[in-house]
Design a protein around this motif. Structure first.
Motif, PDB file in Angstrom:
ATOM      1  N   ALA A 130     -23.179   7.042 -17.280  1.00 52.63           N
ATOM      2  CA  ALA A 130     -23.077   6.072 -18.368  1.00 52.63           C
ATOM      3  C   ALA A 130     -24.451   5.668 -18.895  1.00 52.63           C
ATOM      4  O   ALA A 130     -24.573   5.203 -20.023  1.00 52.63           O
ATOM      5  N   ARG A 131     -25.472   5.833 -18.064  1.00 53.33           N
ATOM      6  CA  ARG A 131     -26.844   5.507 -18.451  1.00 53.33           C
ATOM      7  C   ARG A 131     -27.743   6.705 -18.194  1.00 53.33           C
ATOM      8  O   ARG A 131     -27.450   7.546 -17.330  1.00 53.33           O
ATOM      9  N   PRO A 132     -28.877   6.791 -18.888  1.00 48.69           N
ATOM     10  CA  PRO A 132     -29.790   7.918 -18.654  1.00 48.69           C
ATOM     11  C   PRO A 132     -30.693   7.726 -17.448  1.00 48.69           C
ATOM     12  O   PRO A 132     -31.492   8.597 -17.134  1.00 48.69           O
ATOM     13  N   GLU A 133     -30.584   6.575 -16.779  1.00 46.46           N
ATOM     14  CA  GLU A 133     -31.445   6.323 -15.632  1.00 46.46           C
ATOM     15  C   GLU A 133     -30.601   5.780 -14.488  1.00 46.46           C
ATOM     16  O   GLU A 133     -29.432   5.458 -14.653  1.00 46.46           O
ATOM     17  N   GLY A 134     -31.212   5.680 -13.304  1.00 54.70           N
ATOM     18  CA  GLY A 134     -30.533   5.117 -12.150  1.00 54.70           C
ATOM     19  C   GLY A 134     -29.883   6.177 -11.279  1.00 54.70           C
ATOM     20  O   GLY A 134     -29.919   7.379 -11.570  1.00 54.70           O
ATOM     21  N   LEU A 135     -29.266   5.721 -10.182  1.00 52.82           N
ATOM     22  CA  LEU A 135     -28.634   6.632  -9.235  1.00 52.82           C
ATOM     23  C   LEU A 135     -27.504   7.407  -9.877  1.00 52.82           C
ATOM     24  O   LEU A 135     -27.309   8.595  -9.598  1.00 52.82           O
ATOM     25  N   GLY A 136     -26.722   6.753 -10.740  1.00 55.81           N
ATOM     26  CA  GLY A 136     -25.614   7.450 -11.391  1.00 55.81           C
ATOM     27  C   GLY A 136     -26.083   8.661 -12.159  1.00 55.81           C
ATOM     28  O   GLY A 136     -25.487   9.740 -12.076  1.00 55.81           O
ATOM     29  N   ALA A 137     -27.176   8.514 -12.904  1.00 55.20           N
ATOM     30  CA  ALA A 137     -27.707   9.634 -13.675  1.00 55.20           C
ATOM     31  C   ALA A 137     -28.273  10.711 -12.763  1.00 55.20           C
ATOM     32  O   ALA A 137     -28.237  11.905 -13.095  1.00 55.20           O
ATOM     33  N   ALA A 138     -28.810  10.306 -11.605  1.00 54.13           N
ATOM     34  CA  ALA A 138     -29.426  11.281 -10.699  1.00 54.13           C
ATOM     35  C   ALA A 138     -28.402  12.191 -10.046  1.00 54.13           C
ATOM     36  O   ALA A 138     -28.695  13.362  -9.759  1.00 54.13           O
ATOM     37  N   VAL A 139     -27.201  11.687  -9.799  1.00 55.25           N
ATOM     38  CA  VAL A 139     -26.222  12.465  -9.040  1.00 55.25           C
ATOM     39  C   VAL A 139     -25.019  12.908  -9.861  1.00 55.25           C
ATOM     40  O   VAL A 139     -24.247  13.774  -9.419  1.00 55.25           O
ATOM     41  N   ALA A 140     -24.824  12.342 -11.044  1.00 53.64           N
ATOM     42  CA  ALA A 140     -23.642  12.673 -11.849  1.00 53.64           C
ATOM     43  C   ALA A 140     -23.620  14.148 -12.215  1.00 53.64           C
ATOM     44  O   ALA A 140     -24.617  14.703 -12.684  1.00 53.64           O
ATOM     45  N   GLY A 141     -22.489  14.780 -11.967  1.00 54.85           N
ATOM     46  CA  GLY A 141     -22.310  16.175 -12.342  1.00 54.85           C
ATOM     47  C   GLY A 141     -23.053  17.176 -11.491  1.00 54.85           C
ATOM     48  O   GLY A 141     -23.164  18.344 -11.868  1.00 54.85           O
ATOM     49  N   THR A 142     -23.540  16.775 -10.314  1.00 54.60           N
ATOM     50  CA  THR A 142     -24.332  17.692  -9.493  1.00 54.60           C
ATOM     51  C   THR A 142     -23.485  18.552  -8.559  1.00 54.60           C
ATOM     52  O   THR A 142     -23.904  19.651  -8.184  1.00 54.60           O
ATOM     53  N   VAL A 143     -22.314  18.065  -8.153  1.00 53.23           N
ATOM     54  CA  VAL A 143     -21.512  18.750  -7.142  1.00 53.23           C
ATOM     55  C   VAL A 143     -20.448  19.618  -7.816  1.00 53.23           C
ATOM     56  O   VAL A 143     -19.649  19.103  -8.604  1.00 53.23           O
ATOM     57  N   PRO A 144     -20.407  20.914  -7.536  1.00 54.14           N
ATOM     58  CA  PRO A 144     -19.337  21.747  -8.100  1.00 54.14           C
ATOM     59  C   PRO A 144     -17.964  21.234  -7.671  1.00 54.14           C
ATOM     60  O   PRO A 144     -17.798  20.724  -6.563  1.00 54.14           O
ATOM     61  N   VAL A 145     -16.999  21.370  -8.560  1.00 48.41           N
ATOM     62  CA  VAL A 145     -15.660  20.845  -8.289  1.00 48.41           C
ATOM     63  C   VAL A 145     -15.084  21.448  -7.014  1.00 48.41           C
ATOM     64  O   VAL A 145     -14.513  20.738  -6.171  1.00 48.41           O
ATOM     65  N   ARG A 146     -15.224  22.753  -6.842  1.00 50.21           N
ATOM     66  CA  ARG A 146     -14.661  23.398  -5.649  1.00 50.21           C
ATOM     67  C   ARG A 146     -15.301  22.854  -4.379  1.00 50.21           C
ATOM     68  O   ARG A 146     -14.602  22.592  -3.388  1.00 50.21           O
ATOM     69  N   ALA A 147     -16.608  22.651  -4.396  1.00 51.45           N
ATOM     70  CA  ALA A 147     -17.286  22.111  -3.216  1.00 51.45           C
ATOM     71  C   ALA A 147     -16.825  20.690  -2.922  1.00 51.45           C
ATOM     72  O   ALA A 147     -16.637  20.311  -1.759  1.00 51.45           O
ATOM     73  N   ALA A 148     -16.622  19.892  -3.964  1.00 50.12           N
ATOM     74  CA  ALA A 148     -16.154  18.522  -3.767  1.00 50.12           C
ATOM     75  C   ALA A 148     -14.758  18.508  -3.155  1.00 50.12           C
ATOM     76  O   ALA A 148     -14.461  17.707  -2.248  1.00 50.12           O
ATOM     77  N   LEU A 149     -13.880  19.384  -3.631  1.00 50.56           N
ATOM     78  CA  LEU A 149     -12.517  19.443  -3.095  1.00 50.56           C
ATOM     79  C   LEU A 149     -12.507  19.951  -1.651  1.00 50.56           C
ATOM     80  O   LEU A 149     -11.736  19.462  -0.815  1.00 50.56           O
ATOM     81  N   LEU A 150     -13.365  20.914  -1.349  1.00 51.93           N
ATOM     82  CA  LEU A 150     -13.463  21.405   0.030  1.00 51.93           C
ATOM     83  C   LEU A 150     -13.964  20.306   0.965  1.00 51.93           C
ATOM     84  O   LEU A 150     -13.494  20.170   2.097  1.00 51.93           O
ATOM     85  N   CYS A 151     -14.904  19.513   0.476  1.00 49.40           N
ATOM     86  CA  CYS A 151     -15.404  18.389   1.268  1.00 49.40           C
ATOM     87  C   CYS A 151     -14.282  17.401   1.543  1.00 49.40           C
ATOM     88  O   CYS A 151     -14.125  16.918   2.670  1.00 49.40           O
ATOM     89  N   ALA A 152     -13.481  17.093   0.523  1.00 46.80           N
ATOM     90  CA  ALA A 152     -12.361  16.165   0.700  1.00 46.80           C
ATOM     91  C   ALA A 152     -11.338  16.718   1.686  1.00 46.80           C
ATOM     92  O   ALA A 152     -10.797  15.970   2.521  1.00 46.80           O
ATOM     93  N   ALA A 153     -11.063  18.019   1.624  1.00 49.18           N
ATOM     94  CA  ALA A 153     -10.108  18.632   2.546  1.00 49.18           C
ATOM     95  C   ALA A 153     -10.626  18.581   3.980  1.00 49.18           C
ATOM     96  O   ALA A 153      -9.867  18.308   4.926  1.00 49.18           O
ATOM     97  N   LEU A 154     -11.933  18.834   4.156  1.00 45.70           N
ATOM     98  CA  LEU A 154     -12.517  18.784   5.493  1.00 45.70           C
ATOM     99  C   LEU A 154     -12.480  17.376   6.058  1.00 45.70           C
ATOM    100  O   LEU A 154     -12.140  17.170   7.238  1.00 45.70           O
ATOM    101  N   VAL A 155     -12.806  16.394   5.234  1.00 48.92           N
ATOM    102  CA  VAL A 155     -12.763  15.001   5.683  1.00 48.92           C
ATOM    103  C   VAL A 155     -11.338  14.614   6.084  1.00 48.92           C
ATOM    104  O   VAL A 155     -11.124  13.963   7.112  1.00 48.92           O
ATOM    105  N   THR A 156     -10.360  15.035   5.293  1.00 48.56           N
ATOM    106  CA  THR A 156      -8.965  14.731   5.616  1.00 48.56           C
ATOM    107  C   THR A 156      -8.560  15.333   6.953  1.00 48.56           C
ATOM    108  O   THR A 156      -7.918  14.670   7.791  1.00 48.56           O
ATOM    109  N   ALA A 157      -8.930  16.594   7.168  1.00 48.25           N
ATOM    110  CA  ALA A 157      -8.575  17.274   8.422  1.00 48.25           C
ATOM    111  C   ALA A 157      -9.234  16.606   9.621  1.00 48.25           C
ATOM    112  O   ALA A 157      -8.595  16.401  10.668  1.00 48.25           O
ATOM    113  N   LEU A 158     -10.491  16.251   9.503  1.00 48.41           N
ATOM    114  CA  LEU A 158     -11.200  15.631  10.629  1.00 48.41           C
ATOM    115  C   LEU A 158     -10.651  14.242  10.928  1.00 48.41           C
ATOM    116  O   LEU A 158     -10.532  13.854  12.094  1.00 48.41           O
TER     117      LEU A 158
END
Length: 269
Positions: free
Chosen positions: A172-200
């Motif tokens: 939403a802003r060009p600065e700050g933590l949100g701008a630093a990390v927004a859009g950095t993680v591929p969708v597939r990697a994010a979903l795999l992370c969620a699946a692993l967390v759920t299993a553990l």
């Protein structure tokens, strides 16, 4: 010379995760989008460390005869202390921004103010009350129940940040933590992370049964994660509509909302 960015070392990504999401004395060695990608994938690990410390204090208070309520208060206080209230502050600021009913630019300006408005105070109050109430009930059943709940809530909260950092979610802003990390993680990697967390988390819920592996406990803990992440996703979509994207405050609100929802699920049934 090649313009290809140097791939960050695993230690750099861990430092990013712990240096930005906790108050632990971790020195950031790199601050770029490649490191942010790995750091946000490691976010649930930072949540696990914080929640294990919280469960340890809760267990110590129970062992010393403090009772479930005091153990619950201690467990809720540790994450706030180990993050310097970062996520709680983000929750309050986001509540003020959403509750203002103002256009995106004005709402974002309200969120940047140092004071907390009435929406933020009320949201913080009921969030902390709910956390303590759930943990009190779970500790009353035994330390293991409260400890597993703290761990599940902690990793679910940070996994919500991993999902919110996926590609396609703008800042939403060009600065700050949100701008630093927004859009950095591929969708597939994010979903795999969620699946692993759920299993553990499901495995942790099952391992603390009274007699061997507790299938109900595994299902209960395994259900808490996607429900918590779903609540975070609903809030994320609302914030994208209202603010045009994510900010550091929105990340804090997502973490607190997802973690609390997971706790509530574990208290039910």
């Amino acid at each position: 010379m090649s313009d290809t960015p140097v791939r960050p070392a695993p230690a750099d990504t861990l430092r990013f995760a712990f240096g930005t999401l906790t108050a632990l004395p971790v020195r950031l060695t790199r601050w770029d989008r490649e490191t942010a990608r790995g750091g946000m994938l490691c976010a649930p690990l930072a949540g696990l460390v914080v929640s294990l410390a919280a469960a340890a204090l809760g267990g110590a208070l129970l062992l010393l005869g403090g009772g479930p309520l005091l153990a619950a208060v201690g467990t809720a206080a540790v994450p706030a202390a180990l993050t310097r209230g970062l996520h709680l502050d983000g929750l309050a600021d986001t509540a003020d921004g959403l509750g203002s009913g103002r256009p995106a630019e004005d709402a974002l300006r309200i969120m940047k103010q140092s004071d907390i408005g009435p929406f933020g105070v009320i949201t913080l109050l009921f969030t902390l009350l709910a956390q303590v109430a759930v943990l009190d009930g779970l500790y009353a059943r035994g330390w293991a129940q409260g400890a597993v709940a703290a761990a599940v809530a902690g990793v679910t909260a940070r996994c919500a940040l991993t999902l919110a950092s996926r590609t396609g979610v703008p800042a939403a802003r060009p600065e700050g933590l949100g701008a630093a990390v927004a859009g950095t993680v591929p969708v597939r990697a994010a979903l795999l992370c969620a699946a692993l967390v759920t299993a553990l988390c499901a495995a942790a819920g099952g391992l603390f049964g009274a007699y061997g592996f507790d299938v109900y406990g595994a299902l209960h803990a395994g259900l808490a994660v996607p429900v918590g992440l779903g609540a975070g996703e609903l809030l994320l979509r609302h914030c994208r509509r209202r603010f045009g994207g994510v900010t550091g405050d929105v990340f804090g609100a997502l973490a607190e909302s997802a973690g609390l929802t997971a706790l509530v699920v574990l208290a039910l049934g």
